[in-house]
Motif scaffolding. Structure first.
Motif, mmCIF file in Angstrom:
data_model
loop_
_atom_site.group_PDB
_atom_site.id
_atom_site.type_symbol
_atom_site.label_atom_id
_atom_site.label_comp_id
_atom_site.label_asym_id
_atom_site.label_seq_id
_atom_site.Cartn_x
_atom_site.Cartn_y
_atom_site.Cartn_z
ATOM 1 N N ILE A 175 -11.190 -4.712 4.178
ATOM 2 C CA ILE A 175 -10.400 -4.773 2.886
ATOM 3 C C ILE A 175 -10.470 -6.114 2.326
ATOM 4 O O ILE A 175 -10.924 -7.238 3.106
ATOM 5 C CB ILE A 175 -8.918 -4.566 3.543
ATOM 6 C CG1 ILE A 175 -8.438 -5.368 4.356
ATOM 7 C CG2 ILE A 175 -9.095 -3.223 4.048
ATOM 8 C CD1 ILE A 175 -7.044 -5.393 4.525
ATOM 9 N N CYS A 176 -9.994 -6.156 0.976
ATOM 10 C CA CYS A 176 -9.768 -7.299 0.188
ATOM 11 C C CYS A 176 -8.275 -7.484 -0.173
ATOM 12 O O CYS A 176 -7.823 -8.224 -0.757
ATOM 13 C CB CYS A 176 -10.754 -7.219 -0.974
ATOM 14 S SG CYS A 176 -10.036 -5.965 -2.436
ATOM 15 N N LEU A 213 -16.040 1.515 5.874
ATOM 16 C CA LEU A 213 -15.644 1.789 4.392
ATOM 17 C C LEU A 213 -15.381 0.587 4.054
ATOM 18 O O LEU A 213 -14.752 -0.298 4.883
ATOM 19 C CB LEU A 213 -14.543 2.655 4.222
ATOM 20 C CG LEU A 213 -14.898 4.123 4.377
ATOM 21 C CD1 LEU A 213 -13.587 5.197 4.201
ATOM 22 C CD2 LEU A 213 -16.046 4.604 3.782
ATOM 23 N N ARG A 214 -15.669 -0.250 2.876
ATOM 24 C CA ARG A 214 -15.487 -1.344 2.370
ATOM 25 C C ARG A 214 -14.319 -0.988 1.104
ATOM 26 O O ARG A 214 -14.993 -0.394 0.140
ATOM 27 C CB ARG A 214 -16.626 -2.190 1.868
ATOM 28 C CG ARG A 214 -16.193 -3.364 1.439
ATOM 29 C CD ARG A 214 -17.631 -4.192 1.125
ATOM 30 N NE ARG A 214 -17.369 -5.218 0.323
ATOM 31 C CZ ARG A 214 -17.716 -5.516 -1.172
ATOM 32 N NH1 ARG A 214 -18.278 -4.448 -1.566
ATOM 33 N NH2 ARG A 214 -17.805 -6.551 -1.751
ATOM 34 N N ASP A 215 -13.244 -1.227 1.138
ATOM 35 C CA ASP A 215 -12.013 -1.081 0.385
ATOM 36 C C ASP A 215 -12.071 -2.110 -0.930
ATOM 37 O O ASP A 215 -11.952 -3.335 -0.230
ATOM 38 C CB ASP A 215 -10.667 -0.910 0.873
ATOM 39 C CG ASP A 215 -9.956 -0.166 -0.146
ATOM 40 O OD1 ASP A 215 -9.717 1.048 -0.170
ATOM 41 O OD2 ASP A 215 -9.143 -0.771 -0.862
ATOM 42 N N LEU A 216 -12.090 -1.630 -2.143
ATOM 43 C CA LEU A 216 -12.171 -2.678 -3.178
ATOM 44 C C LEU A 216 -10.947 -2.893 -3.998
ATOM 45 O O LEU A 216 -10.847 -3.468 -5.072
ATOM 46 C CB LEU A 216 -13.339 -2.335 -3.949
ATOM 47 C CG LEU A 216 -14.651 -2.872 -3.852
ATOM 48 C CD1 LEU A 216 -14.587 -4.464 -4.151
ATOM 49 C CD2 LEU A 216 -15.075 -2.689 -2.458
ATOM 50 N N GLY A 217 -9.740 -2.704 -3.345
ATOM 51 C CA GLY A 217 -8.571 -3.010 -3.639
ATOM 52 C C GLY A 217 -7.562 -1.792 -3.437
ATOM 53 O O GLY A 217 -7.503 -0.552 -3.787
ATOM 54 N N GLY A 218 -6.347 -1.924 -2.545
ATOM 55 C CA GLY A 218 -5.389 -1.087 -2.316
ATOM 56 C C GLY A 218 -4.962 -1.147 -0.903
ATOM 57 O O GLY A 218 -3.816 -1.406 -0.483
ATOM 58 N N ALA A 219 -6.030 -0.745 -0.001
ATOM 59 C CA ALA A 219 -5.890 -0.826 1.428
ATOM 60 C C ALA A 219 -5.405 -2.094 2.075
ATOM 61 O O ALA A 219 -5.788 -3.230 1.558
ATOM 62 C CB ALA A 219 -6.953 -0.200 2.155
ATOM 63 N N ASP A 220 -4.582 -1.826 3.150
ATOM 64 C CA ASP A 220 -3.940 -2.974 3.701
ATOM 65 C C ASP A 220 -4.309 -3.156 5.063
ATOM 66 O O ASP A 220 -4.933 -2.241 5.812
ATOM 67 C CB ASP A 220 -2.351 -3.133 3.280
ATOM 68 C CG ASP A 220 -1.707 -2.220 4.265
ATOM 69 O OD1 ASP A 220 -2.281 -1.054 4.872
ATOM 70 O OD2 ASP A 220 -0.388 -1.992 4.035
ATOM 71 N N LEU A 240 1.270 0.272 -1.543
ATOM 72 C CA LEU A 240 -0.071 0.579 -1.085
ATOM 73 C C LEU A 240 -0.588 1.269 -1.900
ATOM 74 O O LEU A 240 -1.968 0.856 -2.131
ATOM 75 C CB LEU A 240 0.065 1.413 0.073
ATOM 76 C CG LEU A 240 -1.167 1.758 0.880
ATOM 77 C CD1 LEU A 240 -1.761 0.499 1.418
ATOM 78 C CD2 LEU A 240 -0.713 2.706 2.144
ATOM 79 N N GLY A 241 -0.258 1.949 -2.902
ATOM 80 C CA GLY A 241 -0.999 2.746 -3.842
ATOM 81 C C GLY A 241 -1.578 1.910 -4.995
ATOM 82 O O GLY A 241 -2.298 2.541 -5.951
ATOM 83 N N HIS A 287 -17.989 0.506 -1.537
ATOM 84 C CA HIS A 287 -17.038 0.392 -2.665
ATOM 85 C C HIS A 287 -16.196 1.757 -2.701
ATOM 86 O O HIS A 287 -16.601 2.915 -3.103
ATOM 87 C CB HIS A 287 -17.761 0.325 -4.059
ATOM 88 C CG HIS A 287 -16.837 -0.202 -5.021
ATOM 89 N ND1 HIS A 287 -16.968 -1.159 -5.940
ATOM 90 C CD2 HIS A 287 -15.698 0.456 -5.515
ATOM 91 C CE1 HIS A 287 -16.269 -1.450 -6.678
ATOM 92 N NE2 HIS A 287 -15.170 -0.290 -6.580
ATOM 93 N N VAL A 288 -15.273 1.775 -1.956
ATOM 94 C CA VAL A 288 -14.110 2.826 -2.158
ATOM 95 C C VAL A 288 -12.620 2.118 -2.377
ATOM 96 O O VAL A 288 -12.485 1.108 -2.498
ATOM 97 C CB VAL A 288 -14.056 3.546 -0.580
ATOM 98 C CG1 VAL A 288 -15.311 4.108 -0.473
ATOM 99 C CG2 VAL A 288 -13.517 2.644 0.296
ATOM 100 N N HIS A 289 -11.912 3.148 -2.793
ATOM 101 C CA HIS A 289 -10.308 2.979 -2.965
ATOM 102 C C HIS A 289 -9.802 4.113 -2.398
ATOM 103 O O HIS A 289 -9.237 5.162 -2.833
ATOM 104 C CB HIS A 289 -10.037 2.851 -4.392
ATOM 105 C CG HIS A 289 -10.484 1.806 -5.269
ATOM 106 N ND1 HIS A 289 -10.194 0.418 -5.437
ATOM 107 C CD2 HIS A 289 -11.696 1.847 -6.017
ATOM 108 C CE1 HIS A 289 -11.091 -0.312 -6.004
ATOM 109 N NE2 HIS A 289 -11.788 0.495 -6.347
ATOM 110 N N VAL A 290 -9.325 3.798 -0.805
ATOM 111 C CA VAL A 290 -8.685 4.945 0.096
ATOM 112 C C VAL A 290 -7.535 5.164 -0.439
ATOM 113 O O VAL A 290 -7.045 6.562 -0.161
ATOM 114 C CB VAL A 290 -8.923 4.678 1.598
ATOM 115 C CG1 VAL A 290 -10.375 4.544 1.793
ATOM 116 C CG2 VAL A 290 -8.094 3.482 1.896
ATOM 117 N N THR A 291 -6.833 4.280 -1.281
ATOM 118 C CA THR A 291 -5.280 4.806 -1.533
ATOM 119 C C THR A 291 -5.462 5.393 -2.973
ATOM 120 O O THR A 291 -3.985 5.769 -3.478
ATOM 121 C CB THR A 291 -4.755 3.320 -1.341
ATOM 122 O OG1 THR A 291 -4.807 2.541 -2.614
ATOM 123 C CG2 THR A 291 -4.510 2.642 -0.350
ATOM 124 N N ALA A 292 -6.437 5.423 -3.619
ATOM 125 C CA ALA A 292 -6.258 6.179 -4.828
ATOM 126 C C ALA A 292 -6.701 7.623 -4.575
ATOM 127 O O ALA A 292 -7.559 8.177 -4.794
ATOM 128 C CB ALA A 292 -7.525 5.615 -5.837
#
Length: 409
Positions: free
Chosen positions: A128-129, A102-109, A157-158, A62-67
């Protein structure tokens, strides 16, 4: 392709929760052999572990790399090119903490996914999701109460979320996410801590809307992941076929048992709330935000016990944004108040790999799997804090057969 032999160390099996004296041979991106007395062909690089522990690379589900910032609007309004560069730095720093997936929970593309795959970003593998789906006024709708502007920023993206209402619109949004590389669908099914309009107890999306998401995901061989805190919201999602349950701070035993029976996986993210409690005043959080933080903090440790007793699988997650990422290792400390080191390690390896759909690729040290490996000073099965030092006790980090760090050459 380079061959690397790890020798004179202890290999950690996360499934058994045990160490064994073995050698591990890597060629290219793959582990090609494990055992004793492995061949030392000319040109093989030999890494003498000197008794250290070799284990699978860590997985944060559970990460958000774009945040990049805790100011969520500033993330949204940043140019996507700038957001991508910032995200690359976040990913590189996370890899240096030993996280190879990493599993991104919103943002990454898909661009960030391919950036790693093509070697443009020295970061972890990314699952990604796309954007998290939210209702008007729901978690991830950052507009103020009197701001009636349409959602015009979800293509940035952000942006971590997309406002989507109604079954037909939801089906179209899910199909778009899947077409653009999503490996699961994310739904904001409950109120949140960091959003302006939704109390934690609020239920978001109708049953028909969530069922539409589940059907679209299942049609593509994927699943739905839900942002949920309260027992009512969690149970509702489980009944509707949601597979991945994020946060779960207020879950009760009966619901946890039902989720376990349905084969769900939970992703607790305790450190996110402790970090906010530590830094909240400096960040300008008000009484309403602190009240919500305390509700989920108080339930967090209890939820671990409830889920473990029910047999509900748990994957490691952090959900840290902006400067709070410096507390990444604290999640291990918090989990250790309830779970054993072996349970925590499984959550950050084999269970995480299963949730990412990568259990045939990573999460264990076996011939044929990807060479996602870390070397640890000490024995994490006895002292989980070996993993909590944000990479300081990891002299070697290898992702997909490439050294991200090697202090033992």
């Amino acid at each position: 392709m380079e061959r690397v032999l790890f020798t004179n160390g202890r290999v950690l099996d996360p499934v058994a929760g045990a160490l064994s004296t073995q050698e591990v041979l890597v060629e290219g991106e793959r582990i090609i052999a494990t055992g004793t007395g492995l061949p030392r062909e000319a040109g093989t690089r030999i890494i003498d572990l000197q008794g250290r522990t070799l284990m699978p690379g860590l997985i944060d589900c559970h990460v958000h790399v774009t945040a990049q910032s805790l100011d969520l609007w500033s993330n949204v309004t940043a140019p996507s090119s700038l957001s991508a560069l910032r995200s690359a730095r976040v990913m590189e720093e996370t890899l240096q903490r030993g996280f190879t997936t990493l599993r991104d929970l919103g943002g990454a593309d898909l661009g960030l996914v391919r950036g790693v795959e093509e070697g443009l970003i020295a970061g972890p593998r990314l699952v990604i999701c796309g954007k998290g789906l939210t209702t008007t006024g729901g978690h991830a709708d950052l507009r103020g109460l009197t701001d009636g502007r349409p959602d015009m920023m979800s293509d940035r993206l952000g942006s971590m979320g997309m406002i989507v209402d109604g079954v037909d619109n939801i089906r179209a949004a899910c199909r778009t996410m899947i077409k653009e590389g999503a490996k699961f669908i994310k739904v904001m099914a409950n109120g949140g801590v960091s959003s302006p309009n939704d109390p934690i107890h609020s239920i978001q999306y109708s049953r028909d809307e969530i069922l539409a998401m589940v059907e679209e995901a299942e049609n593509a061989g994927l699943y739905v992941s839900a942002h949920v805190y309260t027992d009512r919201a969690i149970r509702r999602c489980v009944e509707l076929g949601v597979h991945s349950l994020e946060h779960c701070n207020l879950i009760e035993p009966e619901t946890a048992a039902l989720a376990a029976a349905q084969g769900c996986i939970a992703v607790p993210t305790l450190v996110a709330y402790d970090a906010l409690a530590i830094e909240g005043e400096a960040l300008g959080l008000g009484p309403a935000e602190f009240a919500k933080i305390e509700v989920v903090r108080q339930g967090g440790l209890k939820s671990l016990q409830v889920m473990r007793d029910a047999g509900l699988l748990m994957a490691f997650g952090s959900d840290l944004l902006g400067d709070l990422r410096k507390y990444h290792g604290m999640e291990f400390e918090l989990l250790a108040k309830v779970l054993t080191p072996a349970e925590i390690i499984r959550s950050a390896t084999v269970i995480g790999a299963k949730l990412c759909g990568l259990d045939a690729e990573t999460g264990r040290i076996e011939a044929g799997l990807c060479a996602d490996l870390i070397v640890v000073d000490g024995n994490p099965l006895e002292d989980i804090l070996c993993l909590a030092a944000n990479g300081a006790k990891m002299p070697v980090i290898m992702a997909r057969g490439r050294f991200a760090k090697n202090q033992l050459s």
